[in-house]
Motif scaffolding. Structure first.
Motif, PDB file in Angstrom:
ATOM      1  N   CYS A 359      17.093   9.234  -3.945  1.00 42.73           N
ATOM      2  CA  CYS A 359      16.343   9.933  -4.990  1.00 42.73           C
ATOM      3  C   CYS A 359      14.977   9.309  -5.230  1.00 42.73           C
ATOM      4  O   CYS A 359      14.314   9.633  -6.221  1.00 42.73           O
ATOM      5  CB  CYS A 359      17.138   9.940  -6.296  1.00 42.73           C
ATOM      6  SG  CYS A 359      17.521   8.295  -6.945  1.00 42.73           S
ATOM      7  N   TYR A 360      14.532   8.424  -4.332  1.00 40.08           N
ATOM      8  CA  TYR A 360      13.268   7.721  -4.514  1.00 40.08           C
ATOM      9  C   TYR A 360      12.282   7.996  -3.374  1.00 40.08           C
ATOM     10  O   TYR A 360      12.679   8.370  -2.262  1.00 40.08           O
ATOM     11  CB  TYR A 360      13.497   6.206  -4.590  1.00 40.08           C
ATOM     12  CG  TYR A 360      14.386   5.769  -5.726  1.00 40.08           C
ATOM     13  CD1 TYR A 360      13.924   5.756  -7.043  1.00 40.08           C
ATOM     14  CD2 TYR A 360      15.703   5.369  -5.481  1.00 40.08           C
ATOM     15  CE1 TYR A 360      14.748   5.359  -8.082  1.00 40.08           C
ATOM     16  CE2 TYR A 360      16.533   4.974  -6.514  1.00 40.08           C
ATOM     17  CZ  TYR A 360      16.054   4.968  -7.814  1.00 40.08           C
ATOM     18  OH  TYR A 360      16.864   4.581  -8.845  1.00 40.08           O
ATOM     19  N   TYR A 368       2.059  -2.566   5.944  1.00 36.16           N
ATOM     20  CA  TYR A 368       3.518  -2.478   5.873  1.00 36.16           C
ATOM     21  C   TYR A 368       4.116  -3.290   4.726  1.00 36.16           C
ATOM     22  O   TYR A 368       5.297  -3.645   4.741  1.00 36.16           O
ATOM     23  CB  TYR A 368       4.185  -2.919   7.191  1.00 36.16           C
ATOM     24  CG  TYR A 368       3.584  -2.366   8.446  1.00 36.16           C
ATOM     25  CD1 TYR A 368       2.899  -1.161   8.451  1.00 36.16           C
ATOM     26  CD2 TYR A 368       3.697  -3.048   9.650  1.00 36.16           C
ATOM     27  CE1 TYR A 368       2.346  -0.660   9.607  1.00 36.16           C
ATOM     28  CE2 TYR A 368       3.146  -2.545  10.815  1.00 36.16           C
ATOM     29  CZ  TYR A 368       2.465  -1.353  10.781  1.00 36.16           C
ATOM     30  OH  TYR A 368       1.910  -0.852  11.928  1.00 36.16           O
ATOM     31  N   VAL A 369       3.346  -3.596   3.695  1.00 36.87           N
ATOM     32  CA  VAL A 369       3.840  -4.365   2.552  1.00 36.87           C
ATOM     33  C   VAL A 369       4.359  -3.395   1.488  1.00 36.87           C
ATOM     34  O   VAL A 369       3.677  -2.433   1.117  1.00 36.87           O
ATOM     35  CB  VAL A 369       2.722  -5.256   1.965  1.00 36.87           C
ATOM     36  CG1 VAL A 369       3.237  -6.010   0.733  1.00 36.87           C
ATOM     37  CG2 VAL A 369       2.223  -6.236   3.019  1.00 36.87           C
ATOM     38  N   TYR A 370       5.553  -3.675   0.953  1.00 38.81           N
ATOM     39  CA  TYR A 370       6.157  -2.823  -0.067  1.00 38.81           C
ATOM     40  C   TYR A 370       5.312  -2.832  -1.335  1.00 38.81           C
ATOM     41  O   TYR A 370       4.941  -3.886  -1.849  1.00 38.81           O
ATOM     42  CB  TYR A 370       7.570  -3.320  -0.375  1.00 38.81           C
ATOM     43  CG  TYR A 370       8.247  -2.588  -1.502  1.00 38.81           C
ATOM     44  CD1 TYR A 370       8.696  -1.282  -1.334  1.00 38.81           C
ATOM     45  CD2 TYR A 370       8.441  -3.197  -2.747  1.00 38.81           C
ATOM     46  CE1 TYR A 370       9.330  -0.604  -2.368  1.00 38.81           C
ATOM     47  CE2 TYR A 370       9.070  -2.533  -3.787  1.00 38.81           C
ATOM     48  CZ  TYR A 370       9.516  -1.230  -3.590  1.00 38.81           C
ATOM     49  OH  TYR A 370      10.129  -0.571  -4.616  1.00 38.81           O
ATOM     50  N   GLU A 371       4.998  -1.622  -1.857  1.00 41.10           N
ATOM     51  CA  GLU A 371       4.149  -1.487  -3.036  1.00 41.10           C
ATOM     52  C   GLU A 371       4.920  -1.033  -4.265  1.00 41.10           C
ATOM     53  O   GLU A 371       4.477  -1.261  -5.389  1.00 41.10           O
ATOM     54  CB  GLU A 371       3.045  -0.451  -2.761  1.00 41.10           C
ATOM     55  CG  GLU A 371       1.865  -1.002  -1.981  1.00 41.10           C
ATOM     56  CD  GLU A 371       0.878  -1.731  -2.883  1.00 41.10           C
ATOM     57  OE1 GLU A 371       0.049  -1.087  -3.542  1.00 41.10           O
ATOM     58  OE2 GLU A 371       0.975  -2.973  -2.939  1.00 41.10           O
ATOM     59  N   GLY A 372       6.055  -0.394  -4.072  1.00 43.93           N
ATOM     60  CA  GLY A 372       6.816   0.098  -5.216  1.00 43.93           C
ATOM     61  C   GLY A 372       7.533   1.390  -4.879  1.00 43.93           C
ATOM     62  O   GLY A 372       7.459   1.898  -3.759  1.00 43.93           O
ATOM     63  N   ARG A 373       8.257   1.903  -5.862  1.00 45.52           N
ATOM     64  CA  ARG A 373       8.981   3.161  -5.669  1.00 45.52           C
ATOM     65  C   ARG A 373       8.753   4.044  -6.885  1.00 45.52           C
ATOM     66  O   ARG A 373       8.394   3.576  -7.976  1.00 45.52           O
ATOM     67  CB  ARG A 373      10.464   2.904  -5.474  1.00 45.52           C
ATOM     68  CG  ARG A 373      11.187   2.521  -6.749  1.00 45.52           C
ATOM     69  CD  ARG A 373      12.663   2.304  -6.511  1.00 45.52           C
ATOM     70  NE  ARG A 373      13.380   2.129  -7.779  1.00 45.52           N
ATOM     71  CZ  ARG A 373      14.655   1.802  -7.871  1.00 45.52           C
ATOM     72  NH1 ARG A 373      15.368   1.585  -6.782  1.00 45.52           N
ATOM     73  NH2 ARG A 373      15.243   1.678  -9.062  1.00 45.52           N
ATOM     74  N   TRP A 374       8.952   5.343  -6.700  1.00 39.54           N
ATOM     75  CA  TRP A 374       8.830   6.274  -7.800  1.00 39.54           C
ATOM     76  C   TRP A 374       9.696   7.491  -7.516  1.00 39.54           C
ATOM     77  O   TRP A 374      10.276   7.615  -6.442  1.00 39.54           O
ATOM     78  CB  TRP A 374       7.382   6.661  -8.071  1.00 39.54           C
ATOM     79  CG  TRP A 374       6.487   6.783  -6.876  1.00 39.54           C
ATOM     80  CD1 TRP A 374       5.815   5.774  -6.267  1.00 39.54           C
ATOM     81  CD2 TRP A 374       6.162   7.966  -6.152  1.00 39.54           C
ATOM     82  NE1 TRP A 374       5.080   6.253  -5.207  1.00 39.54           N
ATOM     83  CE2 TRP A 374       5.264   7.597  -5.117  1.00 39.54           C
ATOM     84  CE3 TRP A 374       6.496   9.296  -6.272  1.00 39.54           C
ATOM     85  CZ2 TRP A 374       4.737   8.505  -4.221  1.00 39.54           C
ATOM     86  CZ3 TRP A 374       5.974  10.208  -5.377  1.00 39.54           C
ATOM     87  CH2 TRP A 374       5.101   9.808  -4.368  1.00 39.54           C
ATOM     88  N   VAL A 375       9.801   8.365  -8.503  1.00 43.03           N
ATOM     89  CA  VAL A 375      10.723   9.498  -8.412  1.00 43.03           C
ATOM     90  C   VAL A 375       9.943  10.796  -8.406  1.00 43.03           C
ATOM     91  O   VAL A 375       8.786  10.855  -8.824  1.00 43.03           O
ATOM     92  CB  VAL A 375      11.718   9.496  -9.592  1.00 43.03           C
ATOM     93  CG1 VAL A 375      12.605   8.273  -9.551  1.00 43.03           C
ATOM     94  CG2 VAL A 375      10.970   9.577 -10.923  1.00 43.03           C
TER      95      VAL A 375
END
Length: 548
Positions: A359-360, A368-375
């Protein structure tokens, strides 16, 4: 940095210890060592045994004013440019291989285009010089600038008298032109060009007019512009009759006009018919394979390739040649006790990578660095997280905004800015498992059974069908390039192809592939390359006879 020949330039202008003298319309004294250091052309001339190496005066072709600037640059590292002289400087710098000057010309032109400092005829000269010297970056920006100002440019004598049929056709097939001009303005420009030399240009009338969406031009204006000369061509007269028929239908039926009359309202793809024939004819050769258990694919601005593997819970990053580089860290953005289950991936123009997982939407930098997640958000402002929704399809629209598809009822597409902030959502009546955006603010959606084109409010405009010489229709992944829709189409046996359609659902052709495919994309670099995702690998096909 100190330029080594600045003081020598003063001596040159006093003709002190110079050899040879270079002659165009004026005589330019120079030092061989300086010319060799600044220009590969002169270095070869003076060090490879050519007769010019022993001559005291050398005749060269070109603009005296432009060459004087190049000569000053060779001595001082500084060049004075203006919009009237820029095309001559580009021409001579490219021909004489003043390799440090060409990038400076590009920087100058970028500013000139942005601030509209360059006259349209001068921009057209730049385009012609860039075409002659095979400078694709200069060609691209000059064409875009001229297309942006098409209405103004079409009123100049340069456009009416000097524009070649090839140039006019290239303007008509540019997918970004429609952002700047209405169809009626485009029609006026084409008709004015045709009438300027009607006897010699009338043979282009049908071809060019078919590239214009005549259904969007008011009928009275259309009849006025397409005068007796043009209507004397039977095919052109038929176009007007079709528009009249279309408008009559509009008064009596709510049937979507673009479905009934696709050639009057939507693009056949921004290639000429000859280019389309060459594209489909190939030959398409399988160049290499890489990756495992693949489901979806995207290409980064730097050429890297992102490949989703749903079953392996990974997104692998590969070089443009297919060499493995690294995996994205999906678990950093997910519950460690839950498998990420990535489905789709897309990349925007800045290299930001987006991946749908459960669901994200996970977001990664170009490094390729993780920045965050959102919906995602439904039209009723319910989050995909609260609904435990499955997010699948991803695509970037022509405005750089991200579109995310939710596949369980209620089905919707959520639109977001680059940072993930929500803009709006629309309901759709087809599961957005795979998605691709077009240059007309429409969305192509595939749900394994159907492929439909919907507009910005979710209304179905077209349904792609198999009314053609193919006995199967089993669509998977979709992509859109140059306003041509590519659909992975495989039957249950051994027949597999990439089926291609226009934005008005017209079948254009197909490319045979050897494996069942789930995703497809185009790499527009050098030769045309087609990436096709199969059950356990990525196949790269190349058409060496076709250059994008």
């Amino acid at each position: 940095m100190n330029w080594p020949f600045i003081s020598t330039n003063c001596e040159r202008k006093r003709h002190y210890a110079t050899s040879p003298s270079l002659s165009i319309a004026d005589l330019f004294p120079a030092h061989k060592a300086v010319l060799c250091a600044a220009s590969t052309y002169f270095s070869a001339m003076f060090t490879s045994g050519f007769q010019e190496a022993s001559q005291s005066e050398i005749n060269i072709k070109g603009s005296s004013a432009a060459f004087e600037q190049l000569l000053d640059f060779a001595y001082t590292g500084v060049i004075k440019m203006n919009t009237h002289l820029i095309s001559d400087i580009i021409s001579m710098a490219s021909y004489m291989q003043f390799n440090k000057v060409v990038p400076l010309c590009s920087e100058f032109l970028n500013v000139a285009y942005d601030e509209k400092l360059i006259r349209l005829p001068d921009a057209f000269n730049v385009l012609n010089i860039a075409t002659a010297h095979e400078l694709p970056s200069f060609q691209k920006h000059a064409k875009k600038y001229l297309a942006k100002h098409l209405v103004e440019f079409s009123e100049t004598s340069v456009f009416l008298k000097d524009a070649s049929p090839e140039y006019v056709e290239s303007v008509l097939i540019r997918k970004d032109l429609m952002q700047w001009a209405k169809e009626e303005q485009i029609l006026r420009a084409v008709v004015a060009w045709l009438k300027q030399d009607w006897d010699n240009r009338r043979l282009y009338a049908e071809t060019f007019l078919r590239l214009i969406r005549l259904g969007q031009v008011p009928l009275a204006n259309l009849k006025q512009l397409m005068d007796a000369d043009i209507q004397a061509i039977p095919e052109c007269k038929e176009m007007i009759e079709e528009v009249e028929k279309c408008l009559a239908l509009k008064e009596t039926s709510k049937t979507l006009l673009s479905y009934q009359f696709p050639h009057l309202f939507a693009s056949r793809g921004r290639w000429t018919s000859a280019e389309r024939s060459q594209f489909f004819a190939g030959p398409w050769e399988r160049e290499r394979k890489f990756g495992t258990e693949d489901d979806n694919i995207a290409v980064c601005p730097n050429g890297d390739i992102a490949v989703v593997s749903y079953h392996n819970n990974s997104v692998g990053m590969y070089s443009s040649g297919g060499s493995y580089k690294s995996d994205l860290d999906l678990r950093q953005g997910m519950n460690p006790r839950v498998e990420p289950c990535p489905w789709d991936v897309t990349v925007n123009a800045d290299g930001i990578i987006y991946v749908t997982c459960d669901c994200y939407v996970l977001m990664y930098t170009a490094q390729y660095v993780y920045e965050g997640r959102w919906v995602a958000m439904s039209p009723e402002n319910k989050s995909s997280e609260s609904e435990s929704a499955e997010l699948h399809g991803l695509t970037i629209d022509r405005n750089g905004q991200l579109l995310v598809g939710k596949v369980k009822n209620p089905m919707y597409i959520s639109k977001h800015r680059q940072d993930g902030s929500h803009i709006s959502s629309i309901k759709v009546n087809i599961r957005p498992i795979y998605m691709a955006s077009t240059s007309y603010d429409t969305i192509v959606i595939s749900d394994h059974d159907n492929v439909r084109i919907v507009d910005s409010i979710g209304q179905v405009l077209h349904t792609l069908n198999t009314n053609r010489q193919v006995s199967f229709w089993n669509p998977f992944g979709v992509s859109c390039y140059n306003d041509i829709i590519f659909v992975c189409n495989s039957d249950l046996g051994n027949t597999h192809e990439i089926s291609c359609f226009s934005l008005s659902a017209e079948y254009l052709g197909s490319i045979a592939v050897k494996n069942r495919s789930y995703g497809v994309t185009i790499i527009a670099k050098d030769n045309c390359k087609l990436l096709v995702l199969c059950a356990d690998k990525v196949l790269m096909y190349v058409n060496k006879s076709f250059t994008l």
